[in-house]
Motif scaffolding. Structure first.
Motif, PDB file in Angstrom:
ATOM      1  N   ALA A 197       0.826  -1.286  -0.088  1.00  0.00           N
ATOM      2  CA  ALA A 197       0.070   0.048  -0.069  1.00  0.00           C
ATOM      3  C   ALA A 197       0.946   1.279   0.137  1.00  0.00           C
ATOM      4  O   ALA A 197       1.609   1.447   0.949  1.00  0.00           O
ATOM      5  CB  ALA A 197      -0.805  -0.020   1.191  1.00  0.00           C
ATOM      6  N   TYR A 198       0.779   2.182  -0.889  1.00  0.00           N
ATOM      7  CA  TYR A 198       1.625   3.201  -1.035  1.00  0.00           C
ATOM      8  C   TYR A 198       0.885   4.638  -1.628  1.00  0.00           C
ATOM      9  O   TYR A 198      -0.387   4.537  -2.020  1.00  0.00           O
ATOM     10  CB  TYR A 198       2.571   2.835  -2.119  1.00  0.00           C
ATOM     11  N   SER A 199       1.367   5.657  -0.993  1.00  0.00           N
ATOM     12  CA  SER A 199       1.064   6.831  -1.492  1.00  0.00           C
ATOM     13  C   SER A 199       2.149   7.909  -2.008  1.00  0.00           C
ATOM     14  O   SER A 199       3.011   7.604  -1.331  1.00  0.00           O
ATOM     15  CB  SER A 199       0.414   7.673  -0.151  1.00  0.00           C
ATOM     16  N   SER A 200       1.822   8.562  -3.048  1.00  0.00           N
ATOM     17  CA  SER A 200       3.109   9.010  -3.546  1.00  0.00           C
ATOM     18  C   SER A 200       2.487  10.538  -4.468  1.00  0.00           C
ATOM     19  O   SER A 200       1.674  10.277  -4.929  1.00  0.00           O
ATOM     20  CB  SER A 200       3.680   8.090  -4.808  1.00  0.00           C
ATOM     21  N   ILE A 201       3.478  11.379  -4.141  1.00  0.00           N
ATOM     22  CA  ILE A 201       3.235  12.636  -4.689  1.00  0.00           C
ATOM     23  C   ILE A 201       3.685  13.018  -6.167  1.00  0.00           C
ATOM     24  O   ILE A 201       2.895  13.209  -7.066  1.00  0.00           O
ATOM     25  CB  ILE A 201       3.945  13.674  -3.767  1.00  0.00           C
ATOM     26  N   TYR A 202       4.866  12.372  -6.439  1.00  0.00           N
ATOM     27  CA  TYR A 202       5.551  12.812  -7.721  1.00  0.00           C
ATOM     28  C   TYR A 202       6.177  11.800  -8.397  1.00  0.00           C
ATOM     29  O   TYR A 202       6.761  11.557  -9.484  1.00  0.00           O
ATOM     30  CB  TYR A 202       6.581  13.988  -7.569  1.00  0.00           C
ATOM     31  N   GLY A 203       5.743  10.267  -7.660  1.00  0.00           N
ATOM     32  CA  GLY A 203       6.025   9.164  -8.405  1.00  0.00           C
ATOM     33  C   GLY A 203       7.288   8.308  -8.000  1.00  0.00           C
ATOM     34  O   GLY A 203       7.408   7.099  -8.135  1.00  0.00           O
ATOM     35  N   GLY A 204       7.931   9.172  -7.105  1.00  0.00           N
ATOM     36  CA  GLY A 204       9.270   8.440  -6.713  1.00  0.00           C
ATOM     37  C   GLY A 204       8.940   7.287  -5.490  1.00  0.00           C
ATOM     38  O   GLY A 204       9.600   6.224  -5.708  1.00  0.00           O
ATOM     39  N   THR A 205       7.866   7.377  -4.723  1.00  0.00           N
ATOM     40  CA  THR A 205       7.418   6.626  -3.733  1.00  0.00           C
ATOM     41  C   THR A 205       6.959   5.504  -4.388  1.00  0.00           C
ATOM     42  O   THR A 205       6.904   4.083  -4.121  1.00  0.00           O
ATOM     43  CB  THR A 205       6.604   7.104  -2.828  1.00  0.00           C
ATOM     44  N   ALA A 206       6.038   5.661  -5.554  1.00  0.00           N
ATOM     45  CA  ALA A 206       5.347   4.834  -6.108  1.00  0.00           C
ATOM     46  C   ALA A 206       6.237   3.728  -6.972  1.00  0.00           C
ATOM     47  O   ALA A 206       5.923   2.641  -6.893  1.00  0.00           O
ATOM     48  CB  ALA A 206       4.449   5.394  -7.239  1.00  0.00           C
ATOM     49  N   GLU A 207       7.121   4.337  -7.365  1.00  0.00           N
ATOM     50  CA  GLU A 207       8.377   3.382  -8.203  1.00  0.00           C
ATOM     51  C   GLU A 207       9.009   2.542  -7.344  1.00  0.00           C
ATOM     52  O   GLU A 207       9.008   1.375  -7.599  1.00  0.00           O
ATOM     53  CB  GLU A 207       9.340   4.446  -8.822  1.00  0.00           C
ATOM     54  N   ALA A 208       9.393   2.898  -5.845  1.00  0.00           N
ATOM     55  CA  ALA A 208       9.909   1.929  -5.115  1.00  0.00           C
ATOM     56  C   ALA A 208       8.992   1.048  -4.819  1.00  0.00           C
ATOM     57  O   ALA A 208       9.330  -0.279  -4.585  1.00  0.00           O
ATOM     58  CB  ALA A 208      10.330   2.852  -3.830  1.00  0.00           C
ATOM     59  N   ALA A 209       7.718   1.161  -4.477  1.00  0.00           N
ATOM     60  CA  ALA A 209       6.637   0.386  -4.175  1.00  0.00           C
ATOM     61  C   ALA A 209       6.449  -0.709  -5.217  1.00  0.00           C
ATOM     62  O   ALA A 209       6.275  -1.971  -4.858  1.00  0.00           O
ATOM     63  CB  ALA A 209       5.310   1.141  -3.613  1.00  0.00           C
ATOM     64  N   ASN A 210       6.382  -0.424  -6.400  1.00  0.00           N
ATOM     65  CA  ASN A 210       6.213  -1.130  -7.240  1.00  0.00           C
ATOM     66  C   ASN A 210       7.200  -2.162  -7.718  1.00  0.00           C
ATOM     67  O   ASN A 210       7.120  -3.313  -8.196  1.00  0.00           O
ATOM     68  CB  ASN A 210       5.615  -0.602  -8.756  1.00  0.00           C
ATOM     69  N   ARG A 211       8.556  -1.492  -7.369  1.00  0.00           N
ATOM     70  CA  ARG A 211      10.011  -2.474  -7.727  1.00  0.00           C
ATOM     71  C   ARG A 211       9.816  -3.521  -6.445  1.00  0.00           C
ATOM     72  O   ARG A 211      10.215  -4.574  -6.873  1.00  0.00           O
ATOM     73  CB  ARG A 211      11.108  -1.587  -7.612  1.00  0.00           C
ATOM     74  N   LEU A 212       9.356  -3.064  -5.420  1.00  0.00           N
ATOM     75  CA  LEU A 212       9.396  -4.179  -4.321  1.00  0.00           C
ATOM     76  C   LEU A 212       8.383  -5.314  -4.548  1.00  0.00           C
ATOM     77  O   LEU A 212       8.701  -6.156  -4.397  1.00  0.00           O
ATOM     78  CB  LEU A 212       9.012  -3.372  -2.925  1.00  0.00           C
ATOM     79  N   ALA A 213       7.285  -4.740  -5.230  1.00  0.00           N
ATOM     80  CA  ALA A 213       6.089  -5.726  -5.439  1.00  0.00           C
ATOM     81  C   ALA A 213       6.722  -6.596  -6.378  1.00  0.00           C
ATOM     82  O   ALA A 213       6.408  -7.963  -6.240  1.00  0.00           O
ATOM     83  CB  ALA A 213       4.894  -5.235  -5.956  1.00  0.00           C
ATOM     84  N   GLU A 214       7.301  -6.432  -7.540  1.00  0.00           N
ATOM     85  CA  GLU A 214       7.986  -7.147  -8.498  1.00  0.00           C
ATOM     86  C   GLU A 214       8.977  -8.254  -7.730  1.00  0.00           C
ATOM     87  O   GLU A 214       9.151  -9.336  -8.075  1.00  0.00           O
ATOM     88  CB  GLU A 214       8.722  -6.569  -9.625  1.00  0.00           C
ATOM     89  N   MET A 215       9.812  -7.784  -6.686  1.00  0.00           N
ATOM     90  CA  MET A 215      10.746  -8.507  -6.225  1.00  0.00           C
ATOM     91  C   MET A 215       9.953  -9.636  -5.364  1.00  0.00           C
ATOM     92  O   MET A 215      10.463 -10.629  -4.969  1.00  0.00           O
ATOM     93  CB  MET A 215      11.687  -7.595  -5.120  1.00  0.00           C
ATOM     94  N   LEU A 216       8.934  -9.205  -4.606  1.00  0.00           N
ATOM     95  CA  LEU A 216       8.199 -10.302  -3.872  1.00  0.00           C
ATOM     96  C   LEU A 216       7.486 -11.307  -4.565  1.00  0.00           C
ATOM     97  O   LEU A 216       7.425 -12.320  -4.278  1.00  0.00           O
ATOM     98  CB  LEU A 216       7.062  -9.546  -3.025  1.00  0.00           C
ATOM     99  N   ARG A 217       7.120 -10.833  -5.698  1.00  0.00           N
ATOM    100  CA  ARG A 217       6.286 -11.659  -6.787  1.00  0.00           C
ATOM    101  C   ARG A 217       7.582 -12.945  -7.262  1.00  0.00           C
ATOM    102  O   ARG A 217       7.281 -14.071  -7.393  1.00  0.00           O
ATOM    103  CB  ARG A 217       5.832 -10.970  -8.112  1.00  0.00           C
ATOM    104  N   ARG A 218       8.895 -12.556  -7.530  1.00  0.00           N
ATOM    105  CA  ARG A 218       9.921 -13.233  -7.847  1.00  0.00           C
ATOM    106  C   ARG A 218      10.159 -14.412  -6.575  1.00  0.00           C
ATOM    107  O   ARG A 218      10.695 -15.326  -6.776  1.00  0.00           O
ATOM    108  CB  ARG A 218      10.977 -12.504  -8.210  1.00  0.00           C
TER     109      ARG A 218
END
Length: 393
Positions: A249-270
């Protein structure tokens, strides 16, 4: 909405496909039902009233179900106005009507209808009391804090029907069938979720009677595979996850936090951590995000610092989790801040007091945008989240 629950019990409630909010805060995409039931016997009982503005339709449906006979009893299981708003219309319509309810509800009647003297109309009942209508015997079971303190449920010993008040209800109008589980979960967690111990107490009381049908105050009448619904209520009220997986679950203003959250999600899927769900809290229905947090076995929260505080969408999310007694989960954290990141500290302060919450290390700190060191930290956090046997079986 006249439909047979049994040959002598009719649904006489209201289906409102157009209402957009419940309790003026929970989003409805398919309306809402406000259920009421008429039990036809030598004496007639109606179980609960309906939302304000629907009295005329409700009374017409009762008249149709009863062939115009007078109603002898109005059973008030719950005084929340979506179920009690039309009580006075029933009192005016049937001069001999008795209101059967708990002592706490009787006190609330005076609060909601201060201009009316209903003292000679009220018949209070307590745990185990019964009401004989003729062939039907109704037994009253106290259910305090499911989800107000005055609540009771009613068991028809003849037809084995449980009138379950708000328990086993869901969002959505009956005329628009949908996935019962998702909308019942969203309803339960957000409306009743704080009171798991009280729901467990009610479920223990319901182990004895043979129940063939559950007739809730919201949503469809349940007739088949009742053990499935009861099992879900056990899981929800014990704060147990429904499945292994991680909510990011993330909240992001200009996309930096969203990028980190989505990168982590991919790592978790792997890492085969079960179901991985990502939710942007600025766009997602808050009630659905809370429901998903309860559904899954772990969570990662990611947010920026904002005005030397926590970014509001994340603060609101964690506030609602606290209100609903979120517990017994492992939680990872990602924070972002361009000059003074304190989001992780504030998220920790909101979550750590909750029962059974473990904050998973490392906490990842992003400075505006991801860098190579952050990628390594995200990998380490993914390893730590994957090490939990509940999320990686």
């Amino acid at each position: 909405m006249n439909q047979n629950v049994t040959p002598s019990i009719f649904s006489v409630g209201i289906d409102d496909p157009n209402v957009q909010l419940f309790e003026q805060q929970y989003k409805l995409t398919r309306g809402m039902s406000y259920n009421s039931y008429a039990i036809i016997d030598r004496q007639i009982a109606v179980v609960d009233s309906v939302e304000a503005g629907h009295a005329d339709q409700w009374l017409r449906q009762i008249s149709k179900a009863t062939d115009g006979r007078a109603v002898d009893y109005l059973i008030v299981q719950h005084m929340e106005p979506d179920h009690s708003a039309c009580i006075m219309e029933a009192v005016d319509r049937w001069p001999g009507l008795k209101i059967v309810t708990t002592a706490k509800s009787a006190a609330m009647l005076a609060q909601f209808f201060p201009q009316a003297d209903l003292s000679d109309r009220i018949q209070t009942v307590k745990e185990g009391d019964t009401l004989q209508l003729g062939d039907h015997t109704l037994r009253f079971i106290m259910a305090p804090m499911v989800h107000w303190p005055e609540v009771m449920v009613t068991y028809d010993e003849t037809d084995k029907v449980l009138f379950s008040a708000d328990a086993f209800g869901k969002f959505g109008a009956v005329q628009h069938p949908d996935d019962w589980v998702s909308e019942a979960r969203r309803y339960y967690i957000n409306i009743v979720g704080k009171y798991g111990a009280q729901v467990q107490a009610l479920l223990r009381k319901l182990q004895e009677p043979a129940i063939r049908t559950i007739a809730p105050l919201h949503g469809p009448v349940l007739r088949e595979n009742l053990a499935f619904y009861v099992d879900l209520y056990h899981r929800w009220s014990r704060y147990e996850p429904e499945c292994k997986g991680i909510l990011v679950a993330y909240s992001s203003i200009y996309g930096g936090t969203a990028e980190a959250a989505n990168r982590l999600a991919e790592m978790l899927r792997r890492r085969n951590c079960g179901e991985i769900v990502t939710m942007d809290l600025s766009l997602t229905d808050q009630a659905e995000a809370v429901a998903q947090a309860f559904r899954l076995s772990a969570m990662v929260v990611a947010a920026p610092t904002y005005d030397a505080a926590l970014y509001p969408p994340m603060h609101d999310f964690l506030h609602h989790l606290r209100l609903k007694n979120y517990r017994n989960r492992r939680v990872g954290m990602i924070e972002n801040g361009s000059w003074a990141p304190i989001a992780a500290k504030l998220m920790r302060e909101m979550l750590q007091p909750l029962q059974g919450i473990e904050i998973v290390e490392p906490v990842v700190t992003v400075r505006s945008r991801l860098n190579a060191a952050n990628i390594d930290q995200l990998e380490a956090l993914a390893d730590a989240m994957a090490s939990d046997p509940d999320t990686n079986v």
